[in-house]
Design an enzyme around this catalytic site. Structure first.
Site, PDB file in Angstrom:
ATOM      1  N   TYR A  35      -2.882   0.705  -8.610  1.00 46.55           N
ATOM      2  CA  TYR A  35      -1.310   1.000  -8.263  1.00 46.55           C
ATOM      3  C   TYR A  35      -0.515   1.225  -9.594  1.00 46.55           C
ATOM      4  O   TYR A  35       0.274   1.956  -9.613  1.00 46.55           O
ATOM      5  CB  TYR A  35      -0.940   0.162  -7.212  1.00 46.55           C
ATOM      6  CG  TYR A  35       0.320   0.486  -6.457  1.00 46.55           C
ATOM      7  CD1 TYR A  35       0.556   1.412  -5.514  1.00 46.55           C
ATOM      8  CD2 TYR A  35       1.519  -0.190  -7.127  1.00 46.55           C
ATOM      9  CE1 TYR A  35       1.724   1.744  -4.916  1.00 46.55           C
ATOM     10  CE2 TYR A  35       2.697   0.249  -6.567  1.00 46.55           C
ATOM     11  CZ  TYR A  35       2.922   1.010  -5.277  1.00 46.55           C
ATOM     12  OH  TYR A  35       3.997   1.223  -4.984  1.00 46.55           O
ATOM     13  N   GLN A  56       0.682  -6.285 -11.268  1.00 43.26           N
ATOM     14  CA  GLN A  56       0.767  -7.152 -10.011  1.00 43.26           C
ATOM     15  C   GLN A  56      -0.695  -7.401  -9.870  1.00 43.26           C
ATOM     16  O   GLN A  56      -1.898  -6.723  -9.896  1.00 43.26           O
ATOM     17  CB  GLN A  56       1.394  -6.214  -9.010  1.00 43.26           C
ATOM     18  CG  GLN A  56       1.464  -7.285  -7.722  1.00 43.26           C
ATOM     19  CD  GLN A  56       2.015  -8.646  -7.859  1.00 43.26           C
ATOM     20  OE1 GLN A  56       1.542  -9.557  -8.508  1.00 43.26           O
ATOM     21  NE2 GLN A  56       3.207  -9.045  -7.308  1.00 43.26           N
TER      22      GLN A  56
HETATM   23  N1  CAA Z   1      -1.623 -14.204  -7.881  1.00 43.39           N
HETATM   24  C1  CAA Z   1      -2.043 -15.344  -8.595  1.00 43.39           C
HETATM   25  N2  CAA Z   1      -3.186 -15.476  -8.114  1.00 43.39           N
HETATM   26  C2  CAA Z   1      -3.801 -15.134  -6.868  1.00 43.39           C
HETATM   27  C3  CAA Z   1      -2.981 -14.018  -6.343  1.00 43.39           C
HETATM   28  C4  CAA Z   1      -1.803 -13.766  -6.766  1.00 43.39           C
HETATM   29  N3  CAA Z   1      -1.112 -12.704  -6.158  1.00 43.39           N
HETATM   30  N4  CAA Z   1      -3.991 -13.663  -5.256  1.00 43.39           N
HETATM   31  C5  CAA Z   1      -5.074 -14.440  -5.297  1.00 43.39           C
HETATM   32  N5  CAA Z   1      -5.000 -15.238  -6.305  1.00 43.39           N
HETATM   33  C6  CAA Z   1      -5.956 -16.008  -6.869  1.00 43.39           C
HETATM   34  C7  CAA Z   1      -6.562 -16.885  -5.549  1.00 43.39           C
HETATM   35  O1  CAA Z   1      -5.655 -18.074  -5.459  1.00 43.39           O
HETATM   36  C8  CAA Z   1      -7.945 -17.225  -5.932  1.00 43.39           C
HETATM   37  O2  CAA Z   1      -7.932 -18.068  -6.921  1.00 43.39           O
HETATM   38  P1  CAA Z   1      -9.126 -19.217  -7.106  1.00 43.39           P
HETATM   39  O3  CAA Z   1     -10.492 -18.306  -7.201  1.00 43.39           O
HETATM   40  O4  CAA Z   1      -8.934 -20.069  -8.300  1.00 43.39           O
HETATM   41  O5  CAA Z   1      -9.190 -19.965  -5.508  1.00 43.39           O
HETATM   42  C9  CAA Z   1      -8.397 -16.012  -6.540  1.00 43.39           C
HETATM   43  O6  CAA Z   1      -7.046 -15.319  -7.081  1.00 43.39           O
HETATM   44  C10 CAA Z   1      -8.989 -14.951  -5.359  1.00 43.39           C
HETATM   45  O7  CAA Z   1      -9.221 -13.881  -6.036  1.00 43.39           O
HETATM   46  P2  CAA Z   1      -9.607 -12.564  -5.124  1.00 43.39           P
HETATM   47  O8  CAA Z   1      -9.942 -11.525  -6.058  1.00 43.39           O
HETATM   48  O9  CAA Z   1     -10.577 -12.925  -4.008  1.00 43.39           O
HETATM   49  O10 CAA Z   1      -8.082 -12.213  -4.431  1.00 43.39           O
HETATM   50  P3  CAA Z   1      -7.872 -12.117  -2.831  1.00 43.39           P
HETATM   51  O11 CAA Z   1      -8.928 -11.084  -2.330  1.00 43.39           O
HETATM   52  O12 CAA Z   1      -7.820 -13.329  -2.342  1.00 43.39           O
HETATM   53  O13 CAA Z   1      -6.604 -11.342  -2.890  1.00 43.39           O
HETATM   54  C11 CAA Z   1      -4.990  -9.485  -3.091  1.00 43.39           C
HETATM   55  C12 CAA Z   1      -6.373  -9.992  -3.744  1.00 43.39           C
HETATM   56  C13 CAA Z   1      -5.243  -9.158  -1.548  1.00 43.39           C
HETATM   57  C14 CAA Z   1      -4.911  -8.182  -3.616  1.00 43.39           C
HETATM   58  C15 CAA Z   1      -3.884 -10.435  -3.124  1.00 43.39           C
HETATM   59  O14 CAA Z   1      -3.817 -11.000  -4.471  1.00 43.39           O
HETATM   60  C16 CAA Z   1      -2.507  -9.929  -2.792  1.00 43.39           C
HETATM   61  O15 CAA Z   1      -1.980  -9.759  -1.824  1.00 43.39           O
HETATM   62  N6  CAA Z   1      -1.789  -9.726  -3.935  1.00 43.39           N
HETATM   63  C17 CAA Z   1      -0.418  -9.196  -3.965  1.00 43.39           C
HETATM   64  C18 CAA Z   1      -0.399  -7.501  -4.052  1.00 43.39           C
HETATM   65  C19 CAA Z   1       0.877  -6.862  -3.917  1.00 43.39           C
HETATM   66  O16 CAA Z   1       1.784  -7.586  -4.322  1.00 43.39           O
HETATM   67  N7  CAA Z   1       1.076  -5.685  -3.499  1.00 43.39           N
HETATM   68  C20 CAA Z   1       1.996  -4.890  -3.321  1.00 43.39           C
HETATM   69  C21 CAA Z   1       2.182  -3.966  -2.114  1.00 43.39           C
HETATM   70  S1  CAA Z   1       3.666  -3.147  -1.890  1.00 43.39           S
HETATM   71  C22 CAA Z   1       3.985  -2.199  -3.041  1.00 43.39           C
HETATM   72  O17 CAA Z   1       2.913  -2.163  -3.919  1.00 43.39           O
HETATM   73  C23 CAA Z   1       5.143  -1.656  -3.279  1.00 43.39           C
HETATM   74  C24 CAA Z   1       5.786  -1.632  -4.475  1.00 43.39           C
HETATM   75  O18 CAA Z   1       5.934  -0.578  -5.046  1.00 43.39           O
HETATM   76  C25 CAA Z   1       6.310  -2.990  -5.051  1.00 43.39           C
END
Ligand code: CAA
Length: 259
Positions: free
Chosen positions: A165, A159
Site C-alpha cells: 500500500y 506503515q
Molecule cells: N507495529 C509494530 N509491531 C507490530 C505491529 C505494528 N502495527 N503489528 C504487529 N507487530 C508485531 C507483533 O507485536 C509481533 O511481534 P513479536 O513477533 O515480537 O511477537 C510481530 O510484529 C508479528 O508480526 P506479523 O507479521 O505476524 O504481524 P501480524 O500478522 O500479527 O499483523 C498486520 C500484521 C495485520 C498487518 C498488523 O500489523 C496491522 O494491522 N497493521 C496496521 C495496518 C494498518 O494500519 N493499515 C491501515 C489500513 S487503513 C488505510 O490504509 C487507509 C489509509 O490510507 C490510512
C-alpha cells in the site's frame, strides 16, 4: 478592477466529474461535495456489488441527475477505455477526474503473498494510470482539466503491514507530479490528496487495538471524516484552482507533518 483580481473563466455548463471508488468510504462524500459545487458527477465502481450500488443511489437520491453511476473496473485498461467512451458519448467531455478507488491487502512482508502485492498494485496504482491515460488527451485538447489522485499518509511514512500500500500510494503522488509537468501548459492540473486515518470501512478493518493506538497519535484527537477529505478534493478541483499543480495536500489531523 485590477485584471489580476477579475473572476477566472467559469464554465457556463456544469463541469463533468468522474469519481472512481465513487460509492466507497470516501467516494460517496466526494461525489456529494462536487455536486454541491455545481458539478455533474459520475461515480464509478465495480457494478457487481449490486446491494452497495443500490444503497449509494439511495444515499444520493436528493441530488437527482447531478450524480449518476457507471460500472467499471479501474484495474482493467480496456474497462476504463470503454467507461470513458461511454460517459463522453452520453454526457460530453470529462473535466474532472478523482481517483479514489483503493484497496488494502495488509500483511507484513514476510507473510505477504504475490497475489496481495499484485491485486493492490493493479487497483491502487495501475488504476490511476488506466483512468488518467483515458482522459488526458481530451482535457488537454479542451484546455481545461482537474485531476486529483488519492494517496495516503501511509505513502508518506510507511506503515507496518503495508509495504504494498505504501509503495503504491507513494507512486500515486510521483505519477501525479510527472503528469502535472506534462499537462501544466494545457490548463490541466494534477494534484494529490493524502488522507490520514478516516472513519471508513477500510480503517474499521484494522484491529481495534491498533486503531486505538493510531487515534491516540493523531494531534486533532479523532479519525478524519469523509467530509474532511471531500472538501480538499472540491478545493483542488475548483475552476479557479489553476495555479496549484503537482501538489500534495495532506489531510491527516496532524498525524504526519512535514515542510
Ligand atoms: N507495529 C509494530 N509491531 C507490530 C505491529 C505494528 N502495527 N503489528 C504487529 N507487530 C508485531 C507483533 O507485536 C509481533 O511481534 P513479536 O513477533 O515480537 O511477537 C510481530 O510484529 C508479528 O508480526 P506479523 O507479521 O505476524 O504481524 P501480524 O500478522 O500479527 O499483523 C498486520 C500484521 C495485520 C498487518 C498488523 O500489523 C496491522 O494491522 N497493521 C496496521 C495496518 C494498518 O494500519 N493499515 C491501515 C489500513 S487503513 C488505510 O490504509 C487507509 C489509509 O490510507 C490510512
Amino acid at each position: 478592477m485590477n485584471a489580476s483580481l477579475a473572476s477566472p473563466a467559469i464554465s457556463p455548463v456544469p463541469r463533468l466529474a468522474l469519481v472512481t471508488g465513487g460509492i466507497g468510504g470516501l467516494g460517496t462524500e466526494i461525489c456529494r461535495h462536487l455536486a454541491l459545487a455545481g458539478r455533474r458527477v459520475i461515480a464509478v465502481d465495480l457494478g457487481q456489488r449490486a446491494e452497495r450500488v443500490n444503497a449509494f443511489r439511495h444515499e444520493v437520491a436528493a441530488f437527482g441527475d447531478a450524480i449518476g453511476f457507471e460500472s467499471a473496473d479501474v484495474s482493467d485498461f480496456d474497462s476504463c477505455a470503454e467507461l470513458v467512451a461511454r460517459v463522453e458519448q452520453a454526457h460530453g467531455g470529462i473535466d474532472i477526474l478523482v481517483n479514489a478507488a483503493g484497496i488494502t491487502r495488509d500483511a507484513s512482508l514476510r507473510k505477504m503473498e504475490p497475489r496481495q502485492w499484485h491485486e493492490l498494485m493493479r487497483v491502487n496504482l495501475d488504476g490511476v494510470f488506466n483512468t488518467c491515460r483515458q482522459v488526458i488527451e481530451g482535457m488537454s485538447t479542451r484546455g481545461f482539466g482537474r485531476i486529483v489522485n488519492l494517496s495516503s499518509v501511509n505513502g508518506q511514512t510507511g506503515q507496518f503491514g503495508q509495504t504494498n500500500y505504501a509503495a503504491a500510494k507513494a507512486g500515486v503522488h510521483a505519477f501525479g507530479m510527472a503528469l502535472a509537468r506534462e499537462s501544466a501548459r494545457k490548463g490541466v492540473t494534477v494534484n494529490t490528496v493524502s488522507p490520514g486515518y478516516c472513519d471508513t470501512p477500510m480503517v474499521a478493518a484494522v484491529s481495534a487495538e491498533i486503531r486505538q493506538r493510531i487515534v491516540e497519535d493523531i494531534p486533532v484527537g479523532r479519525l478524519g471524516s469523509p467530509a474532511d477529505i471531500a472538501r480538499a478534493v472540491a478545493f483542488l478541483t475548483a475552476d479557479d484552482a489553476g495555479y496549484i499543480t503537482g501538489a500534495n495536500l495532506p489531510v491527516n489531523g496532524g498525524y504526519f507533518m512535514s515542510f
